[in-house]
Write an enzyme that holds these catalytic residues in place. Structure first.
Site, PDB file in Angstrom:
ATOM      1  N   SER A   1     -31.296  -4.796  10.842  1.00 22.74           N
ATOM      2  CA  SER A   1     -30.984  -3.555  10.137  1.00 22.74           C
ATOM      3  C   SER A   1     -30.202  -2.607  11.028  1.00 22.74           C
ATOM      4  O   SER A   1     -29.679  -1.615  10.551  1.00 22.74           O
ATOM      5  CB  SER A   1     -32.266  -2.890   9.652  1.00 22.74           C
ATOM      6  OG  SER A   1     -33.289  -3.047  10.574  1.00 22.74           O
TER       7      SER A   1
ATOM      8  N   HIS B   1     -27.622  -8.523   5.378  1.00 23.94           N
ATOM      9  CA  HIS B   1     -28.640  -7.473   5.424  1.00 23.94           C
ATOM     10  C   HIS B   1     -29.209  -7.215   4.028  1.00 23.94           C
ATOM     11  O   HIS B   1     -28.517  -6.675   3.156  1.00 23.94           O
ATOM     12  CB  HIS B   1     -28.038  -6.183   6.012  1.00 23.94           C
ATOM     13  CG  HIS B   1     -29.052  -5.109   6.215  1.00 23.94           C
ATOM     14  ND1 HIS B   1     -28.763  -3.775   6.124  1.00 23.94           N
ATOM     15  CD2 HIS B   1     -30.381  -5.172   6.493  1.00 23.94           C
ATOM     16  CE1 HIS B   1     -29.849  -3.072   6.336  1.00 23.94           C
ATOM     17  NE2 HIS B   1     -30.851  -3.889   6.562  1.00 23.94           N
TER      18      HIS B   1
ATOM     19  N   GLU C   1     -25.698  -6.395   2.101  1.00 26.04           N
ATOM     20  CA  GLU C   1     -24.568  -6.045   2.964  1.00 26.04           C
ATOM     21  C   GLU C   1     -24.178  -7.317   3.720  1.00 26.04           C
ATOM     22  O   GLU C   1     -25.009  -7.903   4.423  1.00 26.04           O
ATOM     23  CB  GLU C   1     -24.955  -4.956   3.969  1.00 26.04           C
ATOM     24  CG  GLU C   1     -25.092  -3.574   3.348  1.00 26.04           C
ATOM     25  CD  GLU C   1     -25.506  -2.496   4.349  1.00 26.04           C
ATOM     26  OE1 GLU C   1     -25.036  -1.361   4.202  1.00 26.04           O
ATOM     27  OE2 GLU C   1     -26.308  -2.770   5.259  1.00 26.04           O
TER      28      GLU C   1
ATOM     29  N   ASN D   1     -28.100   2.030   6.226  1.00 23.76           N
ATOM     30  CA  ASN D   1     -28.961   2.682   7.223  1.00 23.76           C
ATOM     31  C   ASN D   1     -28.261   3.805   7.974  1.00 23.76           C
ATOM     32  O   ASN D   1     -28.899   4.744   8.434  1.00 23.76           O
ATOM     33  CB  ASN D   1     -29.541   1.656   8.197  1.00 23.76           C
ATOM     34  CG  ASN D   1     -30.715   0.912   7.569  1.00 23.76           C
ATOM     35  OD1 ASN D   1     -31.324   1.405   6.625  1.00 23.76           O
ATOM     36  ND2 ASN D   1     -31.019  -0.265   8.059  1.00 23.76           N
TER      37      ASN D   1
HETATM   38  N1  3HC Z   1     -41.918  -7.803  -4.222  1.00 23.74           N
HETATM   39  C1  3HC Z   1     -41.485  -8.262  -5.399  1.00 23.74           C
HETATM   40  N2  3HC Z   1     -41.361  -7.500  -6.494  1.00 23.74           N
HETATM   41  C2  3HC Z   1     -41.747  -6.222  -6.385  1.00 23.74           C
HETATM   42  C3  3HC Z   1     -42.226  -5.677  -5.194  1.00 23.74           C
HETATM   43  C4  3HC Z   1     -42.313  -6.532  -4.075  1.00 23.74           C
HETATM   44  N3  3HC Z   1     -42.748  -6.117  -2.881  1.00 23.74           N
HETATM   45  N4  3HC Z   1     -42.504  -4.371  -5.387  1.00 23.74           N
HETATM   46  C5  3HC Z   1     -42.211  -4.118  -6.668  1.00 23.74           C
HETATM   47  N5  3HC Z   1     -41.735  -5.216  -7.260  1.00 23.74           N
HETATM   48  C6  3HC Z   1     -41.260  -5.352  -8.648  1.00 23.74           C
HETATM   49  C7  3HC Z   1     -42.427  -5.301  -9.567  1.00 23.74           C
HETATM   50  O1  3HC Z   1     -42.891  -6.603  -9.841  1.00 23.74           O
HETATM   51  C8  3HC Z   1     -41.879  -4.611 -10.795  1.00 23.74           C
HETATM   52  O2  3HC Z   1     -41.290  -5.528 -11.683  1.00 23.74           O
HETATM   53  P1  3HC Z   1     -41.926  -5.703 -13.151  1.00 23.74           P
HETATM   54  O3  3HC Z   1     -42.009  -4.337 -13.739  1.00 23.74           O
HETATM   55  O4  3HC Z   1     -41.006  -6.622 -13.851  1.00 23.74           O
HETATM   56  O5  3HC Z   1     -43.253  -6.293 -12.893  1.00 23.74           O
HETATM   57  C9  3HC Z   1     -40.729  -3.741 -10.283  1.00 23.74           C
HETATM   58  O6  3HC Z   1     -40.438  -4.217  -8.955  1.00 23.74           O
HETATM   59  C10 3HC Z   1     -41.129  -2.313 -10.249  1.00 23.74           C
HETATM   60  O7  3HC Z   1     -42.298  -2.200  -9.451  1.00 23.74           O
HETATM   61  P2  3HC Z   1     -43.482  -1.199  -9.721  1.00 23.74           P
HETATM   62  O8  3HC Z   1     -43.615  -0.944 -11.184  1.00 23.74           O
HETATM   63  O9  3HC Z   1     -44.683  -1.680  -8.974  1.00 23.74           O
HETATM   64  O10 3HC Z   1     -43.107   0.114  -8.945  1.00 23.74           O
HETATM   65  P3  3HC Z   1     -41.808   1.006  -9.008  1.00 23.74           P
HETATM   66  O11 3HC Z   1     -41.228   1.102 -10.364  1.00 23.74           O
HETATM   67  O12 3HC Z   1     -42.189   2.238  -8.292  1.00 23.74           O
HETATM   68  O13 3HC Z   1     -40.744   0.226  -8.117  1.00 23.74           O
HETATM   69  C11 3HC Z   1     -39.735  -0.119  -6.030  1.00 23.74           C
HETATM   70  C12 3HC Z   1     -41.027  -0.148  -6.812  1.00 23.74           C
HETATM   71  C13 3HC Z   1     -38.774  -1.190  -6.573  1.00 23.74           C
HETATM   72  C14 3HC Z   1     -40.081  -0.491  -4.592  1.00 23.74           C
HETATM   73  C15 3HC Z   1     -39.080   1.292  -6.163  1.00 23.74           C
HETATM   74  O14 3HC Z   1     -40.018   2.269  -5.827  1.00 23.74           O
HETATM   75  C16 3HC Z   1     -37.866   1.481  -5.286  1.00 23.74           C
HETATM   76  O15 3HC Z   1     -36.780   1.050  -5.599  1.00 23.74           O
HETATM   77  N6  3HC Z   1     -38.047   2.166  -4.126  1.00 23.74           N
HETATM   78  C17 3HC Z   1     -37.002   2.363  -3.146  1.00 23.74           C
HETATM   79  C18 3HC Z   1     -36.930   1.162  -2.261  1.00 23.74           C
HETATM   80  C19 3HC Z   1     -35.831   1.296  -1.236  1.00 23.74           C
HETATM   81  O16 3HC Z   1     -35.127   2.265  -1.119  1.00 23.74           O
HETATM   82  N7  3HC Z   1     -35.690   0.213  -0.452  1.00 23.74           N
HETATM   83  C20 3HC Z   1     -34.746   0.175   0.618  1.00 23.74           C
HETATM   84  C21 3HC Z   1     -35.437   0.529   1.886  1.00 23.74           C
HETATM   85  S1  3HC Z   1     -34.318   0.561   3.248  1.00 23.74           S
HETATM   86  C22 3HC Z   1     -34.194  -1.037   3.709  1.00 23.74           C
HETATM   87  O17 3HC Z   1     -34.807  -1.927   3.196  1.00 23.74           O
HETATM   88  C23 3HC Z   1     -33.250  -1.296   4.832  1.00 23.74           C
HETATM   89  C24 3HC Z   1     -33.975  -1.739   6.059  1.00 23.74           C
HETATM   90  O18 3HC Z   1     -33.030  -2.195   6.971  1.00 23.74           O
HETATM   91  C25 3HC Z   1     -34.812  -0.647   6.675  1.00 23.74           C
END
Ligand code: 3HC
Length: 294
Positions: A119, A140, A152, A190
């Protein structure tokens, strides 16, 4: 070059998700972890997500079984030998990654491609220790890899056009939105997201709002799915500090430096959601804002 078999090194938060989506795409997957316990944990996380997909009606039971059947968990690097692509998703530590590539590169067949899910670290540093820097690229993914649409594809100075094309093809098969990023620390997301999360911690330190207020404001005011402090817990506070450290080292700008509160939380073992405590305490039914008093 056709991809039939993918190796994923590291089965943690990112690695297990990458392995799952690759198997869902129809590829055979070798998922390598350091010991049997970690292999089992990674496979259990995949099982849990597949069961959830079946329960929610997003996947047939037979399809989930087939996905599971395509994933081989192992502690043996030798199992990566006939992979067409090997993606690393181990700890964000350059020394560990270099050691791993020095061991894995001679094992993996000629002509295969190697990729890092780093990352923040420069892709070139890893490419340069392998015998095939032209076939090395950054892939990524975002957490959770099963859900987040972006990939990415990172081209470093040595990455050939052929390897870049493979990166784009992988993203397309996985159904991702693919963005071409240059090998600049933090790439695109990031570079923008890390200072945002760190600034939210500073806003909290400065008393602009409480933990809940800062999160609620950004959810309702900017339509983000998670507020920045919830997101920091989700990414992992240790990960956030280490990404920030690499970016600060590269750019020497305050916006990338971890604020004192964050460093103290990590020192206390509060890594966010994965350790059960961060800006929120996750031990109850619902997350409750932590009493930081640091
Ligand atoms: N694995 C697989 N599927 C998942 C999951 C996981 N860990 N978490 C959630 N899901 C799926 C669920 O199954 C659900 O699908 P469904 O409704 O068909 O069953 C769907 O995602 C929505 O989940 P929830 O209803 O439990 O919860 P939310 O609607 O709050 O969504 C989220 C969860 C998708 C994580 C949402 O909150 C989100 O998009 N958050 C932002 C995440 C983000 O910004 N990520 C990037 C981080 S930075 C990064 O990764 C870079 C690194 O280098 C640091």
């Amino acid at each position: 070059m056709a991809i039939n078999k993918v190796g994923v090194v590291g089965g943690g938060l990112m690695g297990h998700g990458i392995a799952q989506i690759c198997a869902q795409a129809g590829w055979d997957v070798v998922l390598r972890e350091v010991d049997d316990g970690k292999v089992e944990k990674a496979v259990a996380m995949i099982d849990k997500q597949l069961s959830r997909a079946v329960d929610r009606g997003r996947m047939e039971g037979a399809a989930a079984d087939a996905v599971r059947g395509r994933i081989e968990g192992t502690t043996d690097y030798g199992r990566l030998a006939d992979c067409d692509l090997v993606i690393e998703a181990i700890t964000e530590d350059l020394g560990l990654k270099l050691e791993m590539w020095k061991e894995v590169d001679p094992i993996v067949k000629d002509g295969a491609f190697l990729a890092t899910n780093t990352s923040s670290l420069a892709v070139i540093d890893q490419a340069a220790v392998t015998s095939r820097p032209d076939r090395f690229l950054g892939l990524h993914f975002f957490n959770p890899a099963q859900v987040m649409p972006l990939l990415e594809v990172v081209q470093t100075v040595t990455t050939s056009d052929e390897a870049l094309k493979v990166g784009f093809e992988v993203g397309e098969v996985l159904g991702k939105t693919v963005v071409h990023a240059k090998d600049k620390t933090g790439f695109i997301v990031n570079r923008l997201l890390v200072p945002y999360m760190l600034d939210a911690v500073r806003a909290y330190e400065e008393g602009v709002g409480s933990i809940e207020e800062i999160d609620a404001a950004m959810k309702a005011g900017a339509n983000h799915p998670m507020g920045p402090l919830t997101l920091a817990d989700f990414v992992g506070l240790d990960t956030l500090v280490s990404i920030g450290a690499v970016m600060f080292d590269e750019y020497r700008e305050r916006r990338f430096a971890a604020p004192p509160t964050l460093r103290k939380m990590v020192a206390a073992g509060w890594y966010g959601r994965k350790s059960g405590k961060g800006f929120y305490d996750y031990s109850g039914d619902k997350p409750v804002a932590s009493e930081l008093g640091l």
